[in-house]
Write a protein that holds these residues in place. Structure first.
Motif, PDB file in Angstrom:
ATOM      1  N   VAL A  77       0.838  -1.209   0.000  1.00  0.00           N
ATOM      2  CA  VAL A  77       0.000   0.000   0.000  1.00  0.00           C
ATOM      3  C   VAL A  77       0.868   1.252   0.000  1.00  0.00           C
ATOM      4  O   VAL A  77       0.622   2.196  -0.768  1.00  0.00           O
ATOM      5  CB  VAL A  77      -0.957  -0.003   1.223  1.00  0.00           C
ATOM      6  N   ILE A  78       1.897   1.277   0.825  1.00  0.00           N
ATOM      7  CA  ILE A  78       2.802   2.431   0.877  1.00  0.00           C
ATOM      8  C   ILE A  78       3.459   2.642  -0.479  1.00  0.00           C
ATOM      9  O   ILE A  78       3.549   3.770  -0.976  1.00  0.00           O
ATOM     10  CB  ILE A  78       3.858   2.241   1.981  1.00  0.00           C
ATOM     11  N   LEU A  79       3.895   1.572  -1.095  1.00  0.00           N
ATOM     12  CA  LEU A  79       4.530   1.654  -2.402  1.00  0.00           C
ATOM     13  C   LEU A  79       3.582   2.248  -3.437  1.00  0.00           C
ATOM     14  O   LEU A  79       3.956   3.132  -4.216  1.00  0.00           O
ATOM     15  CB  LEU A  79       4.996   0.264  -2.835  1.00  0.00           C
ATOM     16  N   ASP A  80       2.343   1.792  -3.423  1.00  0.00           N
ATOM     17  CA  ASP A  80       1.345   2.322  -4.356  1.00  0.00           C
ATOM     18  C   ASP A  80       1.128   3.815  -4.127  1.00  0.00           C
ATOM     19  O   ASP A  80       1.091   4.602  -5.077  1.00  0.00           O
ATOM     20  CB  ASP A  80       0.030   1.557  -4.198  1.00  0.00           C
ATOM     21  N   LEU A  81       1.021   4.219  -2.877  1.00  0.00           N
ATOM     22  CA  LEU A  81       0.810   5.636  -2.566  1.00  0.00           C
ATOM     23  C   LEU A  81       2.024   6.481  -2.967  1.00  0.00           C
ATOM     24  O   LEU A  81       1.869   7.589  -3.498  1.00  0.00           O
ATOM     25  CB  LEU A  81       0.495   5.814  -1.084  1.00  0.00           C
ATOM     26  N   LEU A  82       3.224   5.982  -2.723  1.00  0.00           N
ATOM     27  CA  LEU A  82       4.426   6.710  -3.126  1.00  0.00           C
ATOM     28  C   LEU A  82       4.478   6.906  -4.639  1.00  0.00           C
ATOM     29  O   LEU A  82       4.828   7.987  -5.133  1.00  0.00           O
ATOM     30  CB  LEU A  82       5.681   5.970  -2.663  1.00  0.00           C
ATOM     31  N   ARG A  84       1.907   6.994  -6.666  1.00  0.00           N
ATOM     32  CA  ARG A  84       0.872   7.973  -7.025  1.00  0.00           C
ATOM     33  C   ARG A  84       1.346   9.397  -6.745  1.00  0.00           C
ATOM     34  O   ARG A  84       1.116  10.306  -7.538  1.00  0.00           O
ATOM     35  CB  ARG A  84      -0.415   7.701  -6.245  1.00  0.00           C
ATOM     36  N   ILE A  85       2.004   9.590  -5.620  1.00  0.00           N
ATOM     37  CA  ILE A  85       2.544  10.914  -5.281  1.00  0.00           C
ATOM     38  C   ILE A  85       3.570  11.348  -6.321  1.00  0.00           C
ATOM     39  O   ILE A  85       3.556  12.495  -6.793  1.00  0.00           O
ATOM     40  CB  ILE A  85       3.152  10.914  -3.862  1.00  0.00           C
ATOM     41  N   GLU A  86       4.466  10.435  -6.696  1.00  0.00           N
ATOM     42  CA  GLU A  86       5.469  10.754  -7.704  1.00  0.00           C
ATOM     43  C   GLU A  86       4.816  11.133  -9.029  1.00  0.00           C
ATOM     44  O   GLU A  86       5.254  12.068  -9.701  1.00  0.00           O
ATOM     45  CB  GLU A  86       6.427   9.580  -7.902  1.00  0.00           C
ATOM     46  N   HIS A  87       3.782  10.407  -9.404  1.00  0.00           N
ATOM     47  CA  HIS A  87       3.067  10.718 -10.641  1.00  0.00           C
ATOM     48  C   HIS A  87       2.433  12.107 -10.568  1.00  0.00           C
ATOM     49  O   HIS A  87       2.523  12.893 -11.522  1.00  0.00           O
ATOM     50  CB  HIS A  87       1.997   9.655 -10.912  1.00  0.00           C
ATOM     51  N   ASP A  90       5.049  14.772 -10.904  1.00  0.00           N
ATOM     52  CA  ASP A  90       5.441  14.913 -12.313  1.00  0.00           C
ATOM     53  C   ASP A  90       4.412  15.747 -13.080  1.00  0.00           C
ATOM     54  O   ASP A  90       4.774  16.602 -13.901  1.00  0.00           O
ATOM     55  CB  ASP A  90       5.590  13.549 -12.976  1.00  0.00           C
ATOM     56  N   GLU A  91       3.149  15.494 -12.813  1.00  0.00           N
ATOM     57  CA  GLU A  91       2.082  16.259 -13.473  1.00  0.00           C
ATOM     58  C   GLU A  91       2.162  17.740 -13.106  1.00  0.00           C
ATOM     59  O   GLU A  91       1.996  18.616 -13.954  1.00  0.00           O
ATOM     60  CB  GLU A  91       0.704  15.700 -13.100  1.00  0.00           C
ATOM     61  N   ILE A  92       2.409  18.033 -11.854  1.00  0.00           N
ATOM     62  CA  ILE A  92       2.535  19.426 -11.400  1.00  0.00           C
ATOM     63  C   ILE A  92       3.696  20.102 -12.115  1.00  0.00           C
ATOM     64  O   ILE A  92       3.583  21.246 -12.575  1.00  0.00           O
ATOM     65  CB  ILE A  92       2.702  19.492  -9.871  1.00  0.00           C
TER      66      ILE A  92
END
Length: 99
Positions: A77-82, A84-87, A90-92
């Motif tokens: 779960v932590i890996l998935d959230l990390l 998503r945050i990185e993505h 990148d979008e920002i």
């Protein structure tokens, strides 16, 4: 007395070839753990190999488990959230550059 640990990785995982595959035996992880992660949908396993991008995920997941003592589902779960945050970061950055 202080104890120090050295962790060695057998692969250099570069960004050059995202389509490359890595042998499971070279990752230094127990096959049952990799199978469980495949069942969770964390990694894709084909013919005893994982894509390079998934090998990176495995190394991050192992570091979460070893450094923080997180169980396998929690680390997933932590890996998935990390990721998503990185993505989102990148979008920002893309949006900031396109102003």
């Amino acid at each position: 007395m202080r104890q120090f640990y050295l962790q060695l990785y057998r692969h250099t995982l570069s960004d050059d070839n995202e389509d490359a595959w890595v042998e499971l035996s070279g990752l230094g992880l127990h096959p049952d753990m990799i199978q469980q992660l495949a069942e969770f949908g964390i990694v894709e396993v084909r013919q005893g190999r994982v894509p390079v991008r998934h090998a990176r995920r495995l190394h991050r997941l192992v570091r979460l488990r070893q450094n923080l003592g997180v169980n396998l589902p929690g680390a997933a779960v932590i890996l998935d959230l990390l990721e998503r945050i990185e993505h989102l970061e990148d979008e920002i950055e893309k949006l900031k550059r396109n102003r």
